[in-house]
Every structure is written in structure tokens, then in C-alpha cells.
Write a protein that holds these residues in place. Structure first.
Motif: not given
Ligand code: SF4
Ligand code: SF4
Length: 411
Positions: A326-339
């Protein structure tokens, strides 16, 4: 008890075909200078020999504890093993055998010290009272069914950081001697835990206050145990002291029950995993609903910034039987996540669990991981665990997820 542990160990190591695939992902192998005993396959092979020795009653038992204590319990090896071996479970079971007293020459004085101080003070460094200072001036709701349970995890980080500097000054032999002394006389812990890293302390306190603000913004006014809040016993369990952990977990459960809470809101991956998956196996009436605070703040509007960030996924969220991200799901709502290249079920541990027993190894693992995260080219590195944050905060680009979310919420 010991026979069942031996059988468990034999069953796990018996599956190994020695292919070595696990070595390619084990985070402790290359930072240890390719010391094969500190890699996944080496641990399984050493445990195989250990099981044979124990079964045959040999008196020439190997001195092997470093192999098992240096395992991070990250479980990355499990997902590449064609035979389904979990070298993390092998290491944990071997530590349980050591802790059962069968192999006294393999016991680790630092591990014993941590267990005895935690059992006595309900906190590994005896700083339970100081661990509530971050909350001064905040208003909690004693009648709420929701308990904010920090487990003292954020608060312990400034002390462990200072402890490691002290250990570097004292050297390995003196540190082991001191640990042995404190293990026998827990009140002496006060002499080595009276220092904390003040910058990190301020940072961790702010993260905790941010978590409270995020919960309040979601309409939740929780209760908090303050100086009565116990550490959850993670180290006791991880170090293999199962009998002591059962007693300890029962004590913690009583404190949680006496608070009148119905739902426990955890805020770090280790405590979340321990309370959700391990406590119910050890404490019969552990019937709380256990949640992670991120699930309770999902409806807040953090805006969409488009900032490119990278996320260090914590092992205890993504490498367990039921992955929770869930932390990553939430992060993806706010930002572009590059893993980073190693992510998801291939995530690489930050090295934090080795911090107290193998600080040099822990440091090398964290440098390797931080390099991978920076290679993504993201503007910031977001972590969702106080241990990961402490280990990966190599510069100002690393940020704890609660600090990141508060920043977005206030914009
Ligand atoms: S990947 Fe599995 S089978 Fe291969 S060496 Fe590692 S534990 Fe053994
Ligand atoms: S659990 Fe992690 S540290 Fe331990 S052997 Fe497996 S990959 Fe290596």
C-alpha cells in the motif's frame, strides 16, 4: 522441542540441490567479500552439516553462528530457488537451535544482551520512557478504540546509531565483552544507551508527529500509550529466542488489552508483520485487528505533483507470503515512481537488521542499495520504514514516506 527444530531444519536443507541461484540475490554475500558462509547457499550448506552433527551427537560442532546471525531474514533467496528452500528460515531455525542452549559455544553475547534487556525493560536499550518524548504537547483520545502503536521503532534509531559509533571506538573485542557484561547485569545498559544522535532524533520525532497529523487529517483521533508503550519484541523473535518471545508477547498483549483498544495501528513494516503474522501464532487470545496506518489515510488528497521519486520497498512488506504494498500504491497516486532494477519480489534489503550485530556489513549493504536507488535518476529516495530510512539516509535526498506525504498534503 529441540527434536522438532532439528526436523524442521533437516526438512528445509534436505530440499537444496546446491545450484547456487540464491547467491545471486543474497544481499549479504558480496558486501561480506564473498565469504561463502555469509551467503544464502553457504548458510544452507553449513546448516546441513550442523544438522548432521547434531543428529550424530558429534562433539566437534562447528562454530557457525555468524553465518546465521548475519542473515537479514529478507527472504529474497526463496523467490529464486528452484527447490523452494528459504535460507532465511534455515538461518532462523538454526538461531532457534542456538538459543535453545544446545550449542553454547555458538551463542552471541550481543544477541543475549538484547534479549535480557528487552525482557527486563520492555525495550532493547532500556529507553522506553524517553521513547514517548516525541508526543509531548499532542492531544490523544484515551477513549478511542484505535491505538497508535509505534513499538518504539522510530525512537530507537537515534540510539542505535550512537551505539554503533561507540562500538567503532571500543573495537570488536571490547564491545563483545561489554555486551556479555550487560547481558548478565541489564541495569548496566544505561551506560551505553545514554547517548543518541540528536539530528536523527529530531527527524524521527517529526516523522512520528507527521503520522499523527496524517491520521487526524483522515478524521482519526487515536489513543497512545506514551511511556507505557512496549517494544514489540522483534529482536527476541528474530534472534531465535522463541520461548522468551512467547512470554514477552503475552506481556505486550496484556498491556495492549488493558488499554481497551480494539484496533492496533502500526506504523513500520517490522511491527506490522510481527503483530499480524507472528503474534497470533504465539498468543492464543491475540484477537486485535492489526492495520498499517497507510491504509487509513488513502482518501486524503495529496495532489499529483509528477515528481520523479524512487521507492525502497521494505522486505517485510513485499517478500512475505502475502505481499502488501500500500505505501507504493499511495506514492503512485502523488508522484511518478521509478523503481530500481531490484524491486518487488527482487527488492534488496537495506542491511538494517544487521546493524547491531554486524555494523560494518550493514553499512556496506546499505551503500550498495543506495547506489541502486540513485541510479534510477529520481529526485528523491522514499523509504517506508525507520530502519530503512536510517540506513539509507546517505544525503538529503532520502525521505521517510510520512514526511513526503505531509509535504504533499500541505501544498
Ligand atoms: S537456490 Fe535453493 S537449491 Fe539452489 S543452492 Fe540456493 S537453497 Fe539450494
Ligand atoms: S534471507 Fe536474505 S540474507 Fe538471508 S540467506 Fe536469504 S537472501 Fe540471504
Amino acid at each position: 522441542m529441540t527434536e522438532s527444530l532439528l526436523q524442521k531444519l533437516e526438512a528445509e536443507v534436505g530440499k537444496c540441490i546446491s545450484c547456487g541461484f540464491c547467491e545471486s540475490v543474497c544481499p549479504t554475500l558480496s558486501p561480506s567479500g564473498y565469504d561463502l558462509w555469509k551467503g544464502a547457499r553457504g548458510r544452507v550448506l553449513v546448516a546441513k552439516e550442523l544438522a548432521k552433527d547434531l543428529r550424530s551427537g558429534s562433539d566437534g560442532i562447528l562454530h557457525v553462528s555468524d553465518s546465521f546471525y548475519s542473515c537479514l531474514d529478507c527472504y529474497a533467496c526463496l523467490y529464486v530457488c528452484p527447490a523452494g528452500v528459504n535460507a532465511g528460515i534455515v538461518s532462523h531455525t538454526s538461531r532457534e537451535i542456538i538459543a535453545s542452549g544446545m550449542l553454547p559455544e555458538n551463542e552471541n553475547p550481543v544477541a543475549k544482551m538484547i534479549v535480557s534487556t528487552t525482557m527486563k525493560y520492555l525495550n532493547p536499550l532500556g529507553v522506553r520512557e524517553k521513547a514517548s518524548k516525541w508526543a509531548e504537547g499532542l492531544n490523544f483520545n484515551d477513549n478511542s478504540p484505535d491505538l497508535l502503536y509505534t513499538g518504539n521503532m522510530f525512537q530507537l534509531m537515534p540510539y542505535t546509531k550512537s551505539l554503533n559509533s561507540l562500538r567503532n571506538l571500543m573495537g570488536r573485542r571490547m564491545s563483545k565483552f561489554m555486551a556479555g557484561l550487560v547481558g548478565k547485569h541489564p541495569p548496566l545498559i544505561g551506560f551505553i544507551s545514554n547517548r543518541r544522535d540528536r539530528d536523527l532524533d529530531a527527524r524521527m520525532s517529526q516523522s512520528l508527529r507527521n503520522i499523527v497529523e496524517l491520521l487526524e487529517s483522515s478524521g482519526l483521533n487515536v489513543k497512545y500509550l506514551g511511556s507505557n508503550e512496549p517494544y514489540p519484541g522483534t529482536f527476541i523473535y528474530d534472534l531465535g529466542y522463541a520461548d522468551q518471545f512467547r512470554i514477552y508477547a503475552e506481556k505486550v498483549t496484556k498491556i495492549l488489552k488493558d488499554s481497551g483498544a480494539k484496533r492496533i495501528i502500526t506504523i513500520d513494516p517490522h511491527t506490522f508483520d510481527l503483530l499480524k503474522n507472528t503474534y497470533p501464532k504465539f498468543v492464543r487470545d491475540f484477537d486485535f485487528e492489526v492495520v498499517h496506518y497507510i491504509d487509513l489515510i488513502k482518501d486524503l488528497d495529496f495532489g499529483k505533483s509528477g515528481e520523479k521519486v524512487t521507492f525502497h520497498e521494505p522486505c517485510h512488506l513485499v517478500l512475505r507470503e502475502c505481499p502488501y504494498n500500500s505505501p507504493m500504491d499511495l506514492l503512485r497516486q502523488t508522484s511518478e515512481v521509478i523503481l530500481p532494477a531490484r524491486s518487488g519480489r527482487k527488492t534488496r534489503c537495506c542491511g538494517g537488521p544487521n546493524e547491531l550485530l554486524f555494523p560494518e556489513l550493514s553499512e556496506k549493504i546499505s551503500e550498495q542499495r543506495y547506489g541502486e536507488l540513485r541510479e534510477t535518476g529520481a529526485s528523491r529516495v522514499v523509504t517506508a520504514c525507520p530502519i530503512c530510512f536510517t540506513n539509507l539516509a546517505k544525503d538529503e535526498k532520502t525521505i521517510e514516506i510520512s514526511d513526503f506525504l505531509i509535504e504533499k498534503l500541505r501544498k
